[in-house]
Design an enzyme around this catalytic site. Structure first.
Site, mmCIF file in Angstrom:
data_model
loop_
_atom_site.group_PDB
_atom_site.id
_atom_site.type_symbol
_atom_site.label_atom_id
_atom_site.label_comp_id
_atom_site.label_asym_id
_atom_site.label_seq_id
_atom_site.Cartn_x
_atom_site.Cartn_y
_atom_site.Cartn_z
ATOM 1 N N HIS A 156 0.663 -1.440 -0.080
ATOM 2 C CA HIS A 156 -0.071 -0.174 -0.075
ATOM 3 C C HIS A 156 0.844 1.220 -0.047
ATOM 4 O O HIS A 156 0.545 2.353 0.394
ATOM 5 C CB HIS A 156 -1.170 -0.049 1.182
ATOM 6 C CG HIS A 156 -1.707 -1.173 1.379
ATOM 7 N ND1 HIS A 156 -3.139 -1.483 0.772
ATOM 8 C CD2 HIS A 156 -1.543 -2.406 2.074
ATOM 9 C CE1 HIS A 156 -3.357 -2.563 1.269
ATOM 10 N NE2 HIS A 156 -2.350 -3.353 2.077
ATOM 11 N N SER A 277 14.597 22.062 -16.341
ATOM 12 C CA SER A 277 13.302 22.897 -16.232
ATOM 13 C C SER A 277 13.717 24.134 -17.043
ATOM 14 O O SER A 277 14.921 24.775 -16.709
ATOM 15 C CB SER A 277 12.694 23.224 -14.940
ATOM 16 O OG SER A 277 12.029 24.320 -15.005
ATOM 17 N N LYS A 283 15.687 22.336 -10.987
ATOM 18 C CA LYS A 283 15.005 20.986 -11.286
ATOM 19 C C LYS A 283 15.997 20.121 -12.155
ATOM 20 O O LYS A 283 16.889 20.353 -12.921
ATOM 21 C CB LYS A 283 13.861 21.291 -12.101
ATOM 22 C CG LYS A 283 12.513 21.843 -11.257
ATOM 23 C CD LYS A 283 11.921 21.127 -10.343
ATOM 24 C CE LYS A 283 10.891 19.943 -10.856
ATOM 25 N NZ LYS A 283 9.706 20.365 -11.159
ATOM 26 N N GLU A 290 9.644 8.786 -16.609
ATOM 27 C CA GLU A 290 8.277 9.140 -16.898
ATOM 28 C C GLU A 290 7.750 8.741 -18.296
ATOM 29 O O GLU A 290 6.651 8.390 -18.615
ATOM 30 C CB GLU A 290 8.243 10.635 -16.856
ATOM 31 C CG GLU A 290 8.280 10.974 -15.251
ATOM 32 C CD GLU A 290 8.259 12.610 -15.156
ATOM 33 O OE1 GLU A 290 8.384 12.972 -14.072
ATOM 34 O OE2 GLU A 290 8.642 13.281 -15.869
#
Ligand code: ARG
Length: 471
Positions: A156, A277, A283, A290
């Protein structure tokens, strides 16, 4: 427009309709397979005296010349042809004249395209297998390095029990091993040659289908010509296996994204596999992971699309089946890119052992072991579970953890606790006592690694033999 079938037509095809049904823009990928199949067909026609020896030689030489020019880049595939089959035939006829017009004897584009696509996908399955073997090797090396890198195991997405990084990576090893075996199954099942099935009902020429099949490295000829020209099961199987590989890569990517987050910091993805970024200078984003996660949808889409295309098609060939190509090619490119990049990302990723271990040491991952400790002292498990539950609540109140409490505090909750509790619930004990096969304890993991090493060695050997056979 340069089509093979003008004779029966009195009027011109509508220009857009022609363009709409043409497949040259994407089946140009099958050029080499089309030539390979045509050479085998011509050689067989010669052997069966359906073509004269000279005609056969001219055709084979002509086709080899086309292949050579295509490989050199001096032959441009132009859109004026309807499909790759028409293109090759037209170029052949323009180069060798009348003999070229005999190549299509005893053949239809239906068995031709069935063959071309099979040859293409068969080679691609072998390539996918190599990429999977590479990934498995990478994982196994990492597993050997991280037998004692402790980390929390989750259920979980909540800390559950401590494991090791080797054990966690080992779970993915199992998934990709099954993927590899799935690819091999598909290869074996699909490896039958449709050539000689004609349009749907075979041909009246005395073809030797066994011979072409052997020339092209198939197990044997397909046994029903109607099925052979309209079977796309192997594509559906490949797309389905590819979808499962992508699902595994996607789950792994999701974990890496979480591990790489500012909150977790279990890993650092190398600069080579991250991007920045345009506005936020701090970043460093896990784009590759992804995108692997994101592209999984494309491959699922290809599978669903082909299943849907095939579901209402009566026997035998129907043009709907032309829709199998673009989506299969896209899935192939996607899978290949994802497997390659994922493996590179994994190899260069830095694991922060200290952070992982610290995370495993808090969050009560040793609570089950604390309960087992009480069981060992004769407390029934249900009572032990409740005692440790109270202990955890006490720790949460105090902002502490089980092994940081004094023996007096522990005894207040249960008099059964003794000095040996500290060793029983240490991170090391919690992991190393789990020694049944499949568990994270080092000795158990080492046995599994040995088994997997042997498996990989055998697979590598088979791969070597396959490459030396030129498959
Ligand atoms: N481009 C076609 C395909 O991909 C080739 C087969 C054409 N056959 C036909 N009868 N029109 O399916």
């Amino acid at each position: 427009m340069a089509q093979l079938w003008g004779g029966r037509f009195a009027e011109e095809t509508d220009a857009f309709a022609y363009q709409f049904q043409a497949s040259i823009s994407f089946d140009r990928r099958l050029l080499l397979q089309d030539i390979e199949g045509s050479i085998a067909h011509a050689v067989m026609l010669g052997r069966q005296h359906i073509l004269s020896e000279e005609e056969k030689d001219e055709i084979v030489k002509g086709l080899a010349g086309i292949r050579e020019d295509a490989e050199k880049g001096t032959l441009q595939i132009t859109d004026e042809y309807e499909d790759i089959h028409s293109f090759v035939e037209a170029v052949l006829i323009s180069r060798i004249g009348d003999a070229g017009k005999k190549l299509h004897t005893g053949r239809s584009r239906n068995d031709q395209v069935a063959l071309d696509m099979k040859l293409y996908v068969r080679a691609e399955i072998a390539r996918t297998e190599s990429l999977l073997i590479n990934l498995l090797r990478t994982l196994l090396t990492m597993m050997e390095e991280h037998l004692d890198t402790y980390m929390p195991g989750f259920t979980h997405l909540q800390k559950a029990q401590p494991v090791t990084l080797a054990h966690h990576l080992g779970a993915y090893f199992e998934m990709f091993r099954r993927d590899l075996l799935r690819m091999k199954d598909i290869y074996r099942r699909m490896n039958y040659c449709p050539l000689g099935s004609g349009a749907l009902a075979g041909t009246t020429y005395p073809l030797d289908r066994g011979y072409t099949s052997a020339l092209l490295g198939f197990e044997g000829p397909t046994l029903n010509s109607m099925d052979a020209v309209s079977d796309r099961d192997y594509l559906i199987e490949y797309l389905s296996a590819a979808a499962i590989v992508m699902m595994h890569l996607s789950r792994f990517s999701e974990e890496i994204i979480i591990w790489n987050s500012n909150e977790y910091q279990f890993v650092e993805i190398a600069d080579a596999y991250s991007t920045g970024s345009s506005i936020m200078p701090q970043k460093k984003n896990p784009d590759i992971a992804e995108l692997v996660r994101g592209k999984t949808g494309r491959v699922y889409g290809a599978l669903m699309s082909l299943l849907t295309t095939m579901k209402g098609i009566p026997l035998a060939y129907n043009k709907d089946m032309q829709e199998d190509k673009e989506l299969t090619f896209d899935a192939i490119d996607t899978l290949r890119g994802c497997l390659t990049l994922f493996c590179g990302m994994l190899k260069t990723m830095r694991f922060r052992r200290d952070v992982m271990e610290a995370s495993a040491a808090n969050g009560f991952t040793n609570a089950t072991d604390a309960a087992d400790y009480l069981v060992g002292k004769g407390v029934p498990f249900r009572d032990a579970h409740s005692i440790i539950g109270r202990l955890v609540l006490y720790c949460i109140d105090k902002g502490s953890c089980i092994d940081a409490l004094s023996l007096e505090e522990l005894k207040e909750i249960s008099p059964v606790f003794e000095e040996d509790i500290y060793d029983a619930v240490s991170l090391k004990t919690c992991v190393e006592k789990r020694l049944t096969i499949g568990a994270p304890g080092q000795e158990a993991m080492k046995r599994v690694i040995q088994i997997n090493k042997k498996f990989l060695q055998e697979e590598l050997q088979k791969e070597k033999e396959r490459i030396s056979r030129g498959e």
